[in-house]
Enzyme design. Structure first.
Site, PDB file in Angstrom:
ATOM      1  NE  ARG A  36      -4.114  59.073  33.844  1.00  0.00           N
ATOM      2  CZ  ARG A  36      -4.345  57.774  33.866  1.00  0.00           C
ATOM      3  NH1 ARG A  36      -3.673  56.979  33.059  1.00  0.00           N
ATOM      4  NH2 ARG A  36      -5.215  57.259  34.700  1.00  0.00           N
ATOM      5  CE  LYS A 197     -16.094  41.849  30.495  1.00  0.00           C
ATOM      6  NZ  LYS A 197     -14.866  41.043  30.471  1.00  0.00           N
ATOM      7  N   GLY A 353     -11.556  55.848  33.644  1.00  0.00           N
ATOM      8  CA  GLY A 353     -10.875  56.201  32.405  1.00  0.00           C
ATOM      9  C   GLY A 353     -11.817  56.556  31.266  1.00  0.00           C
ATOM     10  N   GLY A 376      -8.747  53.494  37.986  1.00  0.00           N
ATOM     11  CA  GLY A 376      -8.841  52.479  39.029  1.00  0.00           C
ATOM     12  C   GLY A 376      -8.578  53.031  40.424  1.00  0.00           C
TER      13      GLY A 376
HETATM   14  P1  ADP Z   1     -14.610  53.438  33.077  1.00  0.00           P
HETATM   15  O1  ADP Z   1     -13.258  53.363  32.408  1.00  0.00           O
HETATM   16  O2  ADP Z   1     -15.245  54.781  32.948  1.00  0.00           O
HETATM   17  O3  ADP Z   1     -14.581  52.924  34.488  1.00  0.00           O
HETATM   18  P2  ADP Z   1     -15.350  50.893  31.985  1.00  0.00           P
HETATM   19  O4  ADP Z   1     -13.927  50.632  31.621  1.00  0.00           O
HETATM   20  O5  ADP Z   1     -15.943  50.097  33.061  1.00  0.00           O
HETATM   21  O6  ADP Z   1     -15.575  52.451  32.251  1.00  0.00           O
HETATM   22  O7  ADP Z   1     -16.259  50.625  30.708  1.00  0.00           O
HETATM   23  C1  ADP Z   1     -16.078  51.292  29.506  1.00  0.00           C
HETATM   24  C2  ADP Z   1     -16.432  50.415  28.349  1.00  0.00           C
HETATM   25  O8  ADP Z   1     -17.754  49.906  28.473  1.00  0.00           O
HETATM   26  C3  ADP Z   1     -16.402  51.171  27.046  1.00  0.00           C
HETATM   27  O9  ADP Z   1     -15.362  50.665  26.254  1.00  0.00           O
HETATM   28  C4  ADP Z   1     -17.776  50.902  26.434  1.00  0.00           C
HETATM   29  O10 ADP Z   1     -17.727  50.642  25.048  1.00  0.00           O
HETATM   30  C5  ADP Z   1     -18.240  49.688  27.187  1.00  0.00           C
HETATM   31  N1  ADP Z   1     -19.692  49.556  27.169  1.00  0.00           N
HETATM   32  C6  ADP Z   1     -20.608  50.438  27.600  1.00  0.00           C
HETATM   33  N2  ADP Z   1     -21.854  50.003  27.340  1.00  0.00           N
HETATM   34  C7  ADP Z   1     -21.740  48.796  26.734  1.00  0.00           C
HETATM   35  C8  ADP Z   1     -22.657  47.847  26.219  1.00  0.00           C
HETATM   36  N3  ADP Z   1     -23.966  48.057  26.267  1.00  0.00           N
HETATM   37  N4  ADP Z   1     -22.169  46.723  25.651  1.00  0.00           N
HETATM   38  C9  ADP Z   1     -20.835  46.517  25.603  1.00  0.00           C
HETATM   39  N5  ADP Z   1     -19.920  47.369  26.068  1.00  0.00           N
HETATM   40  C10 ADP Z   1     -20.344  48.508  26.639  1.00  0.00           C
HETATM   41 MG    MG Z   2     -12.186  51.736  31.472  1.00  0.00          MG
END
Ligand code: ADP
Ligand code: MG
Length: 398
Positions: A36, A197, A353, A376
């Protein structure tokens, strides 16, 4: 972009309040990822080279309106100084008589970094008096903090009521790149979505259902979809309160003829640990005491085969618990595949992120069409929500 940018104004000798997103991850006071800061350089150097007086401001972490020594911007000032090849001076506060004295001393070409804006609760409540006080330091406002543009805070929205306000280069390039996904991206347009999630990504899933031809699901989110289809998921992360939403999204995908793909095989681990036992099993055969930690090799093969047809690929959310190296294969394989498609003329955009940090770890940022620094904000943009920090800037004259 239909907003004015720094190119549209004369900044010479003017005091510019530059809101950047210098909210970098810290580990014990050490910056673990300076993306960043580096992404903010083009606007900073442009303004300095044109003889502006730059008052730079950002938030860092979540100090919740109180001074927190662990969240001072000093490490950011140091790193920025290294990158610019000059010392970056800082104030001890974002506001106040001491800051005013420091600002009054600035000459064209000078740069001053204000302390963490969120040490003041008024920043996040978008207090008009606070916004006014920030504005009073400057003649012009430049917003380059795309990562904070989805929040109407004093330094992203409130301040625009008191100063002529334009976009910086990073904000402009983010809006431009992400706009392709909202307009008419080359078809087929496929999305890879993962992360922990479903909750929190329901709206983006809905929005993508109206735009994509296929949605390929991975990560913890896939567990909830698989559970909603009646699979036993062992000890995996499953959102019990989201099963209905998952079923509804699958039904909507069928109705809209959007291909929604779920993992057919998964990597399961006995413990969420680097040295844990692990094995590949069918998505329908997760053992009782094990957790899904990644998508399996057959799923990677099926997803990449399907993606070969795509002309636009958007990716948000890792395919597994990629922070733990043995569980990162699925995420890494997808990242490498998506990156390889850019050279074939496919529009490849990554937002979020953790997905961005996965791509960065592999050194693939430059091999994507666009990697959003927005997190976000990039998701809200794709939901076609109005981002207050963008909306408040001056429109470009037609
Ligand atoms: P982003 O920041 O790219 O939008 P998220 O914040 O939604 O992604 O999700 C990232 C997190 O999801 C990571 O910390 C990762 O460890 C977790 N994750 C991915 N797959 C699983 C899984 N099967 N079980 C638990 N956590 C998971
Ligand atoms: Mg995230």
């Amino acid at each position: 972009m239909n907003k004015q940018t720094v190119r549209d104004i004369d900044v010479r000798g003017k005091r510019v309040f530059l809101r950047a997103d210098l909210n970098v991850p810290l580990d014990d006071g050490r910056i673990t990822d300076d993306t960043r800061i580096r992404a903010s350089l083009p606007t900073i150097t442009y303004l300095l080279e044109r003889g502006a007086i730059v008052i730079l401001a950002s938030h860092l972490g979540r100090p919740k309106g109180k001074v927190n020594d662990a969240l001072r911007l000093k490490p950011v000032a140091d790193r920025l100084g290294q990158l610019l090849g000059r010392q970056v001076r800082m104030t001890g506060d974002a506001l106040g008589p001491g800051v005013q004295v420091a600002v009054d001393k600035l000459r064209p070409g000078d740069l001053l970094l204000l302390e963490n804006l969120r040490f003041h609760a008024e920043e996040e409540t978008n207090d008009p008096k606070f916004a006014r006080a920030l504005a009073d330091m400057a003649d012009i406002y430049v917003n380059d903090a795309f990562g904070s543009a989805h929040r109407a805070h004093a330094s992203t929205e409130g301040i625009t009521h008191f100063l002529p306000s334009v976009a910086g280069f990073l904000l402009e390039s983010e809006v431009r790149a992400l706009s392709t996904l909202l307009g008419k991206p080359p078809r087929p347009f496929h999305t890879i979505i993962g992360g922990a999630k479903i909750s929190g990504k329901l709206e983006v899933l809905e929005a993508l259902l109206s735009r994509c031809q296929a949605i390929l699901v991975g990560g913890g989110m896939a567990n909830t979809f698989l559970a909603a289809k009646g699979n036993a998921m062992g000890k995996s992360l499953v959102e019990a309160d989201q099963l209905e939403n998952a079923s509804r999204i699958m039904a909507e995908a069928r109705r809209k003829r959007v291909r929604l793909m779920l993992p057919t095989d998964v990597v399961v681990a006995a413990q969420i640990h680097y040295r844990s036992q692990r094995q590949v099993v069918a998505a329908s055969g997760v053992p009782k005491d094990w957790s899904v930690v990644d998508i399996g090799p057959a799923t990677v093969a099926a997803y990449t085969t399907h993606l070969a047809k795509a002309r636009t690929i958007f990716w948000n959310g890792p395919m597994g618990i990629f922070e733990i190296a043995p569980f990162a294969d699925g995420t890494n394989a997808m990242a490498r595949y998506v990156a390889s498609r850019t050279a074939a003329g496919v529009v490849t955009i990554v937002g979020g992120g953790d997905s961005v940090s996965a791509v960065d770890k592999l050194g693939l940022v430059d091999q994507m069409t666009h990697v959003s620094t927005g997190g976000g904000a990039s998701l809200e943009f794709i939901e076609a929500k109005v981002l207050p920090g963008v909306a408040a800037l001056l429109d470009r004259e037609a």
